[in-house]
Design an enzyme around this catalytic site. Structure first.
Site, PDB file in Angstrom:
ATOM      1  N   ASN A  19     -13.236   3.165 -11.707  1.00 37.24           N
ATOM      2  CA  ASN A  19     -13.541   3.536 -10.322  1.00 37.24           C
ATOM      3  C   ASN A  19     -13.085   4.987 -10.105  1.00 37.24           C
ATOM      4  O   ASN A  19     -11.904   5.307 -10.276  1.00 37.24           O
ATOM      5  CB  ASN A  19     -12.806   2.568  -9.385  1.00 37.24           C
ATOM      6  CG  ASN A  19     -13.082   2.865  -7.927  1.00 37.24           C
ATOM      7  OD1 ASN A  19     -13.053   4.017  -7.511  1.00 37.24           O
ATOM      8  ND2 ASN A  19     -13.318   1.836  -7.142  1.00 37.24           N
ATOM      9  N   ASP A  21     -13.418   6.829  -7.263  1.00 36.78           N
ATOM     10  CA  ASP A  21     -13.311   7.208  -5.837  1.00 36.78           C
ATOM     11  C   ASP A  21     -12.267   8.294  -5.586  1.00 36.78           C
ATOM     12  O   ASP A  21     -12.465   9.199  -4.784  1.00 36.78           O
ATOM     13  CB  ASP A  21     -12.877   6.001  -4.988  1.00 36.78           C
ATOM     14  CG  ASP A  21     -13.938   4.918  -4.910  1.00 36.78           C
ATOM     15  OD1 ASP A  21     -15.067   5.156  -5.359  1.00 36.78           O
ATOM     16  OD2 ASP A  21     -13.608   3.833  -4.400  1.00 36.78           O
ATOM     17  N   HIS A  22     -11.125   8.154  -6.277  1.00 31.07           N
ATOM     18  CA  HIS A  22     -10.022   9.033  -5.885  1.00 31.07           C
ATOM     19  C   HIS A  22     -10.087  10.425  -6.511  1.00 31.07           C
ATOM     20  O   HIS A  22      -9.315  11.307  -6.137  1.00 31.07           O
ATOM     21  CB  HIS A  22      -8.691   8.318  -6.103  1.00 31.07           C
ATOM     22  CG  HIS A  22      -8.616   7.120  -5.194  1.00 31.07           C
ATOM     23  ND1 HIS A  22      -8.727   7.241  -3.829  1.00 31.07           N
ATOM     24  CD2 HIS A  22      -8.530   5.795  -5.453  1.00 31.07           C
ATOM     25  CE1 HIS A  22      -8.689   6.027  -3.279  1.00 31.07           C
ATOM     26  NE2 HIS A  22      -8.565   5.139  -4.248  1.00 31.07           N
ATOM     27  N   HIS A  55     -17.234   3.524  -4.539  1.00 33.26           N
ATOM     28  CA  HIS A  55     -17.314   2.851  -3.237  1.00 33.26           C
ATOM     29  C   HIS A  55     -17.777   3.860  -2.203  1.00 33.26           C
ATOM     30  O   HIS A  55     -17.048   4.800  -1.878  1.00 33.26           O
ATOM     31  CB  HIS A  55     -15.921   2.291  -2.885  1.00 33.26           C
ATOM     32  CG  HIS A  55     -15.871   1.494  -1.627  1.00 33.26           C
ATOM     33  ND1 HIS A  55     -14.738   0.819  -1.233  1.00 33.26           N
ATOM     34  CD2 HIS A  55     -16.794   1.237  -0.661  1.00 33.26           C
ATOM     35  CE1 HIS A  55     -14.969   0.188  -0.092  1.00 33.26           C
ATOM     36  NE2 HIS A  55     -16.211   0.441   0.281  1.00 33.26           N
ATOM     37  N   ARG A  57     -18.039   4.451   1.323  1.00 34.97           N
ATOM     38  CA  ARG A  57     -17.514   3.852   2.559  1.00 34.97           C
ATOM     39  C   ARG A  57     -18.269   4.388   3.763  1.00 34.97           C
ATOM     40  O   ARG A  57     -18.801   5.504   3.735  1.00 34.97           O
ATOM     41  CB  ARG A  57     -16.017   4.169   2.708  1.00 34.97           C
ATOM     42  CG  ARG A  57     -15.142   3.538   1.649  1.00 34.97           C
ATOM     43  CD  ARG A  57     -13.668   3.768   1.954  1.00 34.97           C
ATOM     44  NE  ARG A  57     -13.202   2.872   2.976  1.00 34.97           N
ATOM     45  CZ  ARG A  57     -12.439   1.798   2.745  1.00 34.97           C
ATOM     46  NH1 ARG A  57     -12.022   1.522   1.531  1.00 34.97           N
ATOM     47  NH2 ARG A  57     -12.074   1.020   3.732  1.00 34.97           N
ATOM     48  N   ARG A  61     -14.954   8.753   3.270  1.00 39.88           N
ATOM     49  CA  ARG A  61     -13.667   9.428   3.067  1.00 39.88           C
ATOM     50  C   ARG A  61     -13.498   9.936   1.649  1.00 39.88           C
ATOM     51  O   ARG A  61     -12.724  10.832   1.401  1.00 39.88           O
ATOM     52  CB  ARG A  61     -12.508   8.514   3.451  1.00 39.88           C
ATOM     53  CG  ARG A  61     -12.312   7.366   2.502  1.00 39.88           C
ATOM     54  CD  ARG A  61     -11.110   6.542   2.860  1.00 39.88           C
ATOM     55  NE  ARG A  61     -11.324   5.776   4.080  1.00 39.88           N
ATOM     56  CZ  ARG A  61     -10.575   4.718   4.416  1.00 39.88           C
ATOM     57  NH1 ARG A  61      -9.567   4.359   3.654  1.00 39.88           N
ATOM     58  NH2 ARG A  61     -10.826   4.056   5.506  1.00 39.88           N
ATOM     59  N   GLU A  82     -19.946  -0.090  -4.880  1.00 40.35           N
ATOM     60  CA  GLU A  82     -19.226  -0.958  -3.938  1.00 40.35           C
ATOM     61  C   GLU A  82     -19.629  -0.548  -2.533  1.00 40.35           C
ATOM     62  O   GLU A  82     -19.640   0.650  -2.209  1.00 40.35           O
ATOM     63  CB  GLU A  82     -17.712  -0.777  -4.082  1.00 40.35           C
ATOM     64  CG  GLU A  82     -17.163  -1.303  -5.379  1.00 40.35           C
ATOM     65  CD  GLU A  82     -15.664  -1.077  -5.484  1.00 40.35           C
ATOM     66  OE1 GLU A  82     -15.092  -1.507  -6.497  1.00 40.35           O
ATOM     67  OE2 GLU A  82     -15.067  -0.460  -4.572  1.00 40.35           O
ATOM     68  N   THR A 113      -9.275  -1.381   0.190  1.00 44.64           N
ATOM     69  CA  THR A 113      -9.921  -2.650   0.505  1.00 44.64           C
ATOM     70  C   THR A 113      -8.868  -3.760   0.550  1.00 44.64           C
ATOM     71  O   THR A 113      -8.314  -4.142  -0.476  1.00 44.64           O
ATOM     72  CB  THR A 113     -10.991  -2.977  -0.555  1.00 44.64           C
ATOM     73  OG1 THR A 113     -11.779  -1.815  -0.760  1.00 44.64           O
ATOM     74  CG2 THR A 113     -11.867  -4.128  -0.110  1.00 44.64           C
ATOM     75  N   GLU A 163     -15.995 -10.853  -8.009  1.00 43.81           N
ATOM     76  CA  GLU A 163     -14.853 -10.068  -8.461  1.00 43.81           C
ATOM     77  C   GLU A 163     -13.647 -10.565  -7.675  1.00 43.81           C
ATOM     78  O   GLU A 163     -13.659 -10.592  -6.442  1.00 43.81           O
ATOM     79  CB  GLU A 163     -15.072  -8.569  -8.220  1.00 43.81           C
ATOM     80  CG  GLU A 163     -13.872  -7.749  -8.697  1.00 43.81           C
ATOM     81  CD  GLU A 163     -14.123  -6.247  -8.701  1.00 43.81           C
ATOM     82  OE1 GLU A 163     -15.275  -5.825  -8.940  1.00 43.81           O
ATOM     83  OE2 GLU A 163     -13.162  -5.504  -8.457  1.00 43.81           O
ATOM     84  N   HIS A 206      -8.387  -4.414  -8.427  1.00 46.10           N
ATOM     85  CA  HIS A 206      -7.483  -3.949  -7.372  1.00 46.10           C
ATOM     86  C   HIS A 206      -6.021  -3.967  -7.809  1.00 46.10           C
ATOM     87  O   HIS A 206      -5.465  -4.997  -8.126  1.00 46.10           O
ATOM     88  CB  HIS A 206      -7.625  -4.733  -6.061  1.00 46.10           C
ATOM     89  CG  HIS A 206      -7.433  -3.830  -4.879  1.00 46.10           C
ATOM     90  ND1 HIS A 206      -6.187  -3.443  -4.449  1.00 46.10           N
ATOM     91  CD2 HIS A 206      -8.317  -3.193  -4.091  1.00 46.10           C
ATOM     92  CE1 HIS A 206      -6.327  -2.617  -3.431  1.00 46.10           C
ATOM     93  NE2 HIS A 206      -7.611  -2.444  -3.197  1.00 46.10           N
ATOM     94  N   HIS A 229      -7.419   3.575  -8.836  1.00 50.18           N
ATOM     95  CA  HIS A 229      -6.336   4.411  -8.332  1.00 50.18           C
ATOM     96  C   HIS A 229      -5.306   4.735  -9.400  1.00 50.18           C
ATOM     97  O   HIS A 229      -4.898   5.892  -9.563  1.00 50.18           O
ATOM     98  CB  HIS A 229      -5.687   3.700  -7.133  1.00 50.18           C
ATOM     99  CG  HIS A 229      -4.602   4.494  -6.497  1.00 50.18           C
ATOM    100  ND1 HIS A 229      -3.282   4.338  -6.826  1.00 50.18           N
ATOM    101  CD2 HIS A 229      -4.643   5.472  -5.562  1.00 50.18           C
ATOM    102  CE1 HIS A 229      -2.560   5.183  -6.113  1.00 50.18           C
ATOM    103  NE2 HIS A 229      -3.359   5.874  -5.339  1.00 50.18           N
TER     104      HIS A 229
HETATM  105  N1  PXP Z   1     -12.588  -3.481  -7.157  1.00 49.40           N
HETATM  106  C1  PXP Z   1     -12.904  -3.372  -5.843  1.00 49.40           C
HETATM  107  C2  PXP Z   1     -13.934  -4.302  -5.299  1.00 49.40           C
HETATM  108  C3  PXP Z   1     -12.296  -2.405  -5.030  1.00 49.40           C
HETATM  109  O1  PXP Z   1     -12.617  -2.326  -3.737  1.00 49.40           O
HETATM  110  C4  PXP Z   1     -11.367  -1.515  -5.612  1.00 49.40           C
HETATM  111  C5  PXP Z   1     -10.739  -0.442  -4.782  1.00 49.40           C
HETATM  112  O2  PXP Z   1     -11.700   0.423  -4.317  1.00 49.40           O
HETATM  113  C6  PXP Z   1     -11.092  -1.642  -6.984  1.00 49.40           C
HETATM  114  C7  PXP Z   1     -11.699  -2.652  -7.724  1.00 49.40           C
HETATM  115  C8  PXP Z   1     -10.156  -0.725  -7.688  1.00 49.40           C
HETATM  116  O3  PXP Z   1      -8.880  -0.885  -7.194  1.00 49.40           O
HETATM  117  P1  PXP Z   1      -7.758   0.146  -7.623  1.00 49.40           P
HETATM  118  O4  PXP Z   1      -8.208   1.491  -7.131  1.00 49.40           O
HETATM  119  O5  PXP Z   1      -6.539  -0.363  -6.936  1.00 49.40           O
HETATM  120  O6  PXP Z   1      -7.662   0.101  -9.120  1.00 49.40           O
END
Ligand code: PXP
Length: 259
Positions: A19, A21-22, A55, A57, A61, A82, A113, A163, A206, A229
């Site tokens: 992921n 996103d960050h 993701h 959103r 963000r 996502e 989330t 998931e 997560h 993350h």
């Molecule tokens: N899976 C889903 C459905 C999520 O919403 C997230 C967080 O955006 C993750 C996995 C990844 O979580 P993390 O960033 O804590 O590894």
């Protein structure tokens, strides 16, 4: 190595969705275009990721609409989008036809989330989303708590994938709350088994770190982890490829497969 080669090569091998996103969170802290999530996706592919998760959103963000356009066009790995079950997101997903769509709950004020989707309570709202996305060619996944009720509701909705939200387990383990961690892990293990019995493909995500990945990864009918993350944070210290490489190694070791 071409990204197409970075896919599962034994059936026991757990897939890793990275992921990104960050990377976009850091970019957006300053505005502009750096660091580029697309570059992170390309590096993740080279380091052995099996898919890229992003993701989009409602408040944009981190990941932007333009990121989804670029990721869809320019990465070789499957894209897992996502999104919340809203008409705006549905229109975007139908347009881009990502390999996978993971429906997640979304609250404006949350930092990440929190918790899973209430599939049991939201059946009528979610049904048309699962149907339209599936008919459009995306593999639909529902992000749920590890509960029997949510698994049964997901199966009855016809989604092929769930998931499981493993954040509570990971947090308890990280905080040294051994009893809570054991309780949460038992729920996850039961849910993974029940999901497989229901014919669902079961993923987890997560809060996963090097310290929390092994027991989850060892659950034999789990097929994919989505991790963000921690990997992006760890990349600050060791680089993204090294962080993914180590996570991949821990996952493979937990499954008893050669990395
Ligand atoms: N899976 C889903 C459905 C999520 O919403 C997230 C967080 O955006 C993750 C996995 C990844 O979580 P993390 O960033 O804590 O590894």
């Amino acid at each position: 190595m071409p990204a197409s080669k970075a896919t599962s090569h034994t059936s026991n091998r757990l897939r890793l969705g990275v992921n990104i996103d960050h990377v976009a969170t850091i970019r957006n802290a300053r505005g502009g275009s750096l660091p580029d999530p697309l570059r992170a996706a390309q590096m993740a592919a080279a380091a052995g990721a099996d898919g890229i998760t992003a993701h989009l959103r409602e408040d944009r963000r981190h990941i932007s609409d333009e990121d989804i356009v670029r990721l869809s066009a320019e990465i070789d790995l499957p894209l897992n989008l996502e999104m919340a079950a809203t008409s705006e997101m549905l229109e975007i997903a139908l347009r881009h036809k990502p390999h996978a769509v993971c429906l997640v709950p979304e609250k404006r004020e949350e930092r990440t989330t929190e918790g899973g989707l209430d599939v049991a309570g939201g059946h009528n709202h979610l049904a048309p989303y699962v149907r339209s996305l599936s008919q459009n060619g995306s593999r639909v996944s529902l992000f749920i708590e590890a509960s029997s009720e949510q698994l049964l509701a997901s199966a009855s909705l016809g989604a092929p994938v769930v998931e499981l939200h493993v954040g509570a387990y990971c947090d308890a383990l990280a905080d040294g709350r051994a009893k809570d961690a054991a309780f949460e892990f038992e729920r996850i293990e039961k849910a993974v088994n029940q999901g497989a019995e229901l014919g669902l493909e079961v993923h987890a995500g997560h809060g996963i770190t090097y310290d929390t990945v092994s027991a989850v990864a060892a659950l034999p009918t789990l097929t994919e982890l989505n991790i963000g993350h921690f990997l992006i944070g760890e990349a600050i210290f060791v680089g993204l490829e090294a962080a993914i490489f180590r996570m991949r190694h821990l996952m493979d070791a937990a499954r008893g497969v050669a990395g």
